[in-house]
Motif scaffolding. Sequence first.
Motif, PDB file in Angstrom:
ATOM      1  N   SER A   1      -7.168  14.908 -37.251  1.00 28.35           N
ATOM      2  CA  SER A   1      -6.881  15.233 -38.279  1.00 28.35           C
ATOM      3  C   SER A   1      -7.781  15.124 -39.668  1.00 28.35           C
ATOM      4  O   SER A   1      -7.995  16.186 -40.254  1.00 28.35           O
ATOM      5  CB  SER A   1      -5.376  14.609 -38.730  1.00 28.35           C
ATOM      6  N   ARG A   2      -8.599  14.287 -39.277  1.00 33.31           N
ATOM      7  CA  ARG A   2      -9.825  13.808 -40.104  1.00 33.31           C
ATOM      8  C   ARG A   2     -10.714  14.917 -40.019  1.00 33.31           C
ATOM      9  O   ARG A   2     -11.520  15.293 -40.893  1.00 33.31           O
ATOM     10  CB  ARG A   2     -10.096  12.461 -40.062  1.00 33.31           C
TER      11      ARG A   2
ATOM     12  N   VAL B   1     -16.169  23.889 -45.270  1.00 30.93           N
ATOM     13  CA  VAL B   1     -16.052  25.372 -45.847  1.00 30.93           C
ATOM     14  C   VAL B   1     -16.095  25.524 -47.481  1.00 30.93           C
ATOM     15  O   VAL B   1     -16.641  26.557 -47.573  1.00 30.93           O
ATOM     16  CB  VAL B   1     -14.740  25.916 -45.188  1.00 30.93           C
ATOM     17  N   GLU B   2     -15.289  24.603 -47.941  1.00 33.44           N
ATOM     18  CA  GLU B   2     -15.068  24.687 -49.495  1.00 33.44           C
ATOM     19  C   GLU B   2     -16.536  24.543 -50.060  1.00 33.44           C
ATOM     20  O   GLU B   2     -16.993  25.128 -51.026  1.00 33.44           O
ATOM     21  CB  GLU B   2     -14.320  23.502 -49.845  1.00 33.44           C
TER      22      GLU B   2
ATOM     23  N   GLU C   1     -13.758  19.554 -41.686  1.00 33.19           N
ATOM     24  CA  GLU C   1     -14.015  20.904 -41.426  1.00 33.19           C
ATOM     25  C   GLU C   1     -13.702  21.850 -42.859  1.00 33.19           C
ATOM     26  O   GLU C   1     -14.572  22.704 -43.194  1.00 33.19           O
ATOM     27  CB  GLU C   1     -13.508  21.580 -40.165  1.00 33.19           C
ATOM     28  N   GLN C   2     -12.658  21.621 -43.332  1.00 36.48           N
ATOM     29  CA  GLN C   2     -12.055  22.639 -44.280  1.00 36.48           C
ATOM     30  C   GLN C   2     -12.726  22.052 -45.386  1.00 36.48           C
ATOM     31  O   GLN C   2     -13.202  23.045 -46.275  1.00 36.48           O
ATOM     32  CB  GLN C   2     -10.521  22.332 -44.509  1.00 36.48           C
ATOM     33  N   ARG C   3     -13.361  20.928 -45.852  1.00 36.86           N
ATOM     34  CA  ARG C   3     -14.064  20.444 -46.968  1.00 36.86           C
ATOM     35  C   ARG C   3     -15.293  20.915 -46.792  1.00 36.86           C
ATOM     36  O   ARG C   3     -16.115  21.465 -47.775  1.00 36.86           O
ATOM     37  CB  ARG C   3     -14.209  19.144 -47.043  1.00 36.86           C
TER      38      ARG C   3
ATOM     39  N   ASP D   1     -10.387  17.890 -38.829  1.00 36.50           N
ATOM     40  CA  ASP D   1      -9.786  19.113 -39.551  1.00 36.50           C
ATOM     41  C   ASP D   1     -10.001  19.454 -40.931  1.00 36.50           C
ATOM     42  O   ASP D   1     -10.627  20.152 -41.514  1.00 36.50           O
ATOM     43  CB  ASP D   1      -8.464  19.134 -39.159  1.00 36.50           C
ATOM     44  N   THR D   2      -9.687  18.018 -41.715  1.00 41.83           N
ATOM     45  CA  THR D   2      -9.991  17.955 -43.007  1.00 41.83           C
ATOM     46  C   THR D   2     -11.343  18.074 -43.503  1.00 41.83           C
ATOM     47  O   THR D   2     -11.588  18.644 -44.493  1.00 41.83           O
ATOM     48  CB  THR D   2      -9.537  16.671 -43.574  1.00 41.83           C
TER      49      THR D   2
ATOM     50  N   THR E   1     -19.596  24.969 -48.701  1.00 37.37           N
ATOM     51  CA  THR E   1     -20.603  26.208 -48.292  1.00 37.37           C
ATOM     52  C   THR E   1     -20.083  27.340 -49.275  1.00 37.37           C
ATOM     53  O   THR E   1     -21.036  27.933 -49.833  1.00 37.37           O
ATOM     54  CB  THR E   1     -20.014  26.716 -46.780  1.00 37.37           C
ATOM     55  N   GLU E   2     -18.901  27.448 -49.613  1.00 37.40           N
ATOM     56  CA  GLU E   2     -18.563  28.832 -50.478  1.00 37.40           C
ATOM     57  C   GLU E   2     -18.999  28.100 -51.990  1.00 37.40           C
ATOM     58  O   GLU E   2     -19.623  29.248 -52.715  1.00 37.40           O
ATOM     59  CB  GLU E   2     -16.883  28.610 -50.731  1.00 37.40           C
TER      60      GLU E   2
END
Length: 127
Positions: free
Chosen positions: A93-94, A103-104, A99-101, A96-97, A106-107
Amino acid sequence: MSEDWAAVARAINERVSELGWRQKELAERSNVSLAIVREIQHHVVERRRSSRTLESLSVTLGWHPQHLISVLHGRKPPSPDEPAAGGPETVWSRLDTLEQRMVEITERLDDLKSDLATVIEHVRKDR
């Protein structure tokens, strides 16, 4: 709940000795700063440590992720092949968190790059 940091230090020191590692090697392999590894191993500064720090050290030393946390609280450590406790703070779960961070981040960096290109273009036109 009492915490036995001296027991944590003993467990780490015994395992590091078995593996023939130095502090620096443990720090590098676990991605824990050398200063923190030193403080824990020598039991010089007794303060709350992140469970993630203890988990990283445990895994690096070939133990179950909850090994050092169990030692800290005077419990019998789980065997390495035992499944990790499935809560919201599991490794997956960490990840996944994180990975999402990423992406943010990078954007945001892409947006900054675009904004910077616009500023540079305006500065060049003004010259």
